[in-house]
Write an enzyme that holds these catalytic residues in place. Structure first.
Site, PDB file in Angstrom:
ATOM      1  N   GLU A   1       0.832  -1.202   0.000  1.00 34.71           N
ATOM      2  CA  GLU A   1       0.000   0.000   0.000  1.00 34.71           C
ATOM      3  C   GLU A   1       0.868   1.255   0.000  1.00 34.71           C
ATOM      4  OE1 GLU A   1      -3.760   0.443   0.315  1.00 34.71           O
ATOM      5  OE2 GLU A   1      -2.734   2.143  -0.575  1.00 34.71           O
TER       6      GLU A   1
ATOM      7  N   ASP B   1       1.123   4.027  -3.044  1.00 37.55           N
ATOM      8  CA  ASP B   1       0.691   5.407  -2.816  1.00 37.55           C
ATOM      9  C   ASP B   1       1.818   6.395  -3.089  1.00 37.55           C
ATOM     10  OD1 ASP B   1      -1.524   4.052  -1.968  1.00 37.55           O
ATOM     11  OD2 ASP B   1      -1.295   4.522   0.158  1.00 37.55           O
TER      12      ASP B   1
ATOM     13  N   SER C   1      -7.256   1.925  -3.741  1.00 36.72           N
ATOM     14  CA  SER C   1      -5.986   2.386  -3.180  1.00 36.72           C
ATOM     15  C   SER C   1      -5.141   3.080  -4.233  1.00 36.72           C
ATOM     16  CB  SER C   1      -5.181   1.190  -2.679  1.00 36.72           C
ATOM     17  OG  SER C   1      -5.555   0.850  -1.387  1.00 36.72           O
TER      18      SER C   1
END
Ligand SMILES: *[C@@H]1O[C@H](CO)[C@@H](O)[C@H](O)[C@H]1NC(C)=O
Ligand SMILES: *[C@@H]1O[C@H](CO)[C@@H](O)[C@H](O)[C@H]1NC(C)=O
Ligand SMILES: *[C@@H]1O[C@H](CO)[C@@H](O)[C@H](O)[C@H]1NC(C)=O
Ligand SMILES: *[C@@H]1O[C@H](CO)[C@@H](O)[C@H](O)[C@H]1NC(C)=O
Length: 593
Positions: free
Chosen positions: A295, A299, A512
């Site tokens: 994640e 990002d 995400s």
């Protein structure tokens, strides 16, 4: 009379009686939320970090300011408030402060024992369960989740009358949404195919008319996103800021960021561009490769890759591990947004912040969700644009197996209902859903629907009413709240993102990916505004639904199944799958700068 005579006979019993009468139930769950069972009594010496919310004196005024300064047709548009102005509006009344201080002091808690948020509207104390039980006239227990997690919680707590109206809520008490359940919205991850067969295929035309590499249909890179969203001709400058948040011990890896830059943003690789780490509540930044989080890497790589050479920040917010009954961890966990909010509200903040974490709205108590959402409004008033992933469960609860997707309410009635996500459901953030393929269609996992907690903000009225009118009569009656805040606001590509983890390329999917992507384009819009001496865009939604509405590619194909239904359809105009659509950067640029 009766009490008096009793007093002389049974002083101890009367003491208990008087105490019960002095305390009034503040919050009570009808039943422990589904999936939780009583495991045993809580160890009395277990420490809980209680957060006490004092009523904000004038949130409605803050909200008025926020809507004025975020409305592009208002004369105050862009006149963001200072930290001091915001703190003054949300500071608790002196009577509340005094009453609560007195109550805490009567239990020996004073001075440095009490942590205070910048505005003084949140207090934090760390006390043993035994004292919490006495102060809140309650009994804490260890609860076990079907998933195996343990929490120390109670189903009800009370407050003395002297502070009852001076405290809005105290947690962790009844909050059963676990820190672990605060999900990162990664839907899928797999090794990227070594051979991309579409590499040599002819380029394809996107919705904006810009040609897109054929490979983008199966592998999304920074170049793909700039082509698809019509930003190839824009040169970003260094005079700009963007940040992404990290929770759940998700750490971004600098070496992987460099590898990603070498693959997709050579100019950034050439200068070894990297992010600034800001630690919140003791959050760390280990660079041990095996600790790199999918994640966090997704990002940082995409948000910072789109906006290089902007100044980039990664917030690492620490969270306690879940409670382990046999060992007894020293502190308990809470939803971490409040920790993060206290911190960023006191700082000079980047102009755009993306978060790819969320949870089922119903696992967060209503009053707690409201206070967190009000915190996001405060950030908006400071001029910060907040993007959140809309969730990966379609209209459902994110359970990947349709057979066990239950979508059952926690309110004791066990009703079947669509499960919206929080914080995406907060009207003061921009919720970002997902698309896939070229031409773009809605991705089936795109979180969407309607909040059960927050009513529809007026900026959405026309768009959402248009969508609701188009629903076949009686569609999903009782399954969703047609008066709730509609989710999402916008969308971007959300699958097949080429992310580097421990030096290797992976294909990652989930909303995400959408939140940092949209945040990246917002930062580029700010960049153009800064060059013209204009302020940052700040809270985006009133702008998106009015002046900027023509700056989106409307997505009209696809739907977001869940809860045993086909979910909502992507339709012409706003829909509860892809919102207003995906950005057409060049058009948005004309509209906002
Ligand atoms: C992209 O892939 C999807 C799904 O396989 C397909 O329907 C679509 O035609 C492809 N687009 C192009 C331009 O090849
Ligand atoms: C990284 O951390 C893991 C887990 O703590 C450990 O097993 C491994 O040896 C560490 N690797 C390096 C290179 O430090
Ligand atoms: C709801 O479901 C739970 C767990 O299956 C069960 O214990 C409870 O009795 C149910 N309540 C109602 C009102 O059906
Ligand atoms: C979605 O579109 C299909 C096909 O047009 C239609 O049958 C269905 O009723 C629509 N569903 C909703 C929830 O609008």
């Amino acid at each position: 009379m009766w009490a008096n005579s009793l007093l002389s006979l049974l002083p101890l019993a009367v003491f208990a009686f008087a105490r019960d009468r002095d305390h009034k139930v503040k919050e009570q769950l009808v039943a422990p939320p589904r999936g939780w069972t009583l495991h045993g009594p809580a160890p009395l010496d277990h420490l809980v970090k209680l957060r006490i919310a004092l009523p904000q004196s004038n949130f409605p005024a803050l909200e008025d300011h926020l809507y004025q300064i975020s409305d592009p047709s208002h004369e105050r548009y862009g006149q963001h408030l200072s930290n001091e102005q915001i703190e003054e509006l949300v500071a608790p009344c002196p009577e509340s402060v005094d009453a609560v201080n007195e109550w805490l002091a009567s239990h020996g808690i004073e001075g440095d024992d009490v942590g205070r948020s910048p505005a003084g509207d949140w207090l934090t104390i760390k006390i043993p369960v035994s004292l919490a039980e006495e102060m809140l006239d309650t009994k804490y227990h260890v609860w076990k989740h079907i998933g195996g997690e343990y929490l120390v919680r109670t189903t009800s707590y009370s407050l003395p009358k002297t502070v009852f109206d001076h405290v809005e809520l105290i947690q962790p008490t009844t909050i059963f949404g676990t820190f672990r359940k605060l999900k990162s919205t990664i839907h899928s991850i797999s090794k990227t195919p070594t051979e991309d067969t579409s590499q040599n295929a002819a380029p394809v035309a996107s919705a904006t008319g810009v040609t897109v590499d054929a490979s983008c249909n199966s592998t999304i890179t920074i170049t793909c996103l700039k082509q698809l969203y019509n930003a190839v001709d824009f040169t970003p400058s260094a005079d700009n800021t963007i940040a992404v948040t990290g929770y759940l011990e998700q750490f971004a890896n600098r070496a992987d960021l460099q590898t990603f830059f070498e693959d997709q943003v050579p100019a950034a690789a050439a200068v070894h561009s990297t992010y600034t780490l800001i630690s919140v509540n003791g959050g760390t930044d280990p660079q041990n490769g095996s600790l790199a989080g999918v994640e966090a890497n997704l990002d940082t790589q995409f948000a910072f890759g789109l906006t290089f050479p902007a100044a980039s920040t990664f917030y690492s917010t620490a969270g306690s591990p879940p409670f382990i009954p046999d060992i007894g961890t020293p502190t308990d966990s809470n939803e971490p947004y409040t920790e993060w909010l206290d911190f960023v509200l006191s700082q000079k903040t980047p102009s755009v912040i993306s978060t790819s974490y969320g949870d089922d709205e119903q696992t967060v108590p209503l009053n707690f969700a409201q206070r967190v959402c009000q915190g996001f409004a405060q950030l908006g008033a400071k001029g910060v644009s907040l993007t959140f992933s809309s969730g990966d469960g379609g209209v459902g609860d994110g359970d990947p197996d349709p057979a066990t997707q239950e979508c059952i309410t926690n309110d004791g009635t066990n009703s079947t209902r669509f499960i919206p996500g929080f914080p995406a459901s907060c009207p003061f953030v921009t919720a970002v859903g997902g698309t896939v393929f070229i031409p773009e269609i809605a991705v089936p996992f795109s979180g969407g629907g309607f909040s059960n907690y927050f009513s529809r903000p007026s900026y959405q009225d026309a768009a959402v009413e248009g969508f609701l009118k188009g629903l076949p009569k009686g569609t999903y009656a009782g399954l969703f709240n047609p008066n709730g805040r509609g989710i999402p606001d916008v969308a971007t590509q959300s699958d097949f993102f080429k992310v580097f983890i421990e030096g290797e390329a992976f294909s990652v999917g989930g909303t995400s990916a959408s939140s940092p992507t949209f945040a990246g384009f917002v930062a580029l819009l700010n960049d153009a505004r800064f060059k013209k001496g204009l302020p940052a865009l700040g809270f985006l939604n009133p702008l998106l639904y009015s002046r900027a509405v023509g700056g989106f590619n409307d997505i009209t194909v696809g739907n977001n199944p869940g809860c045993g239904t086909e979910g909502f359809n992507a339709t012409k105009g706003w829909d509860a799958v892809t919102g207003l659509g995906t950005p057409n950067f060049a058009k948005l640029l004309d509209l906002v700068s």
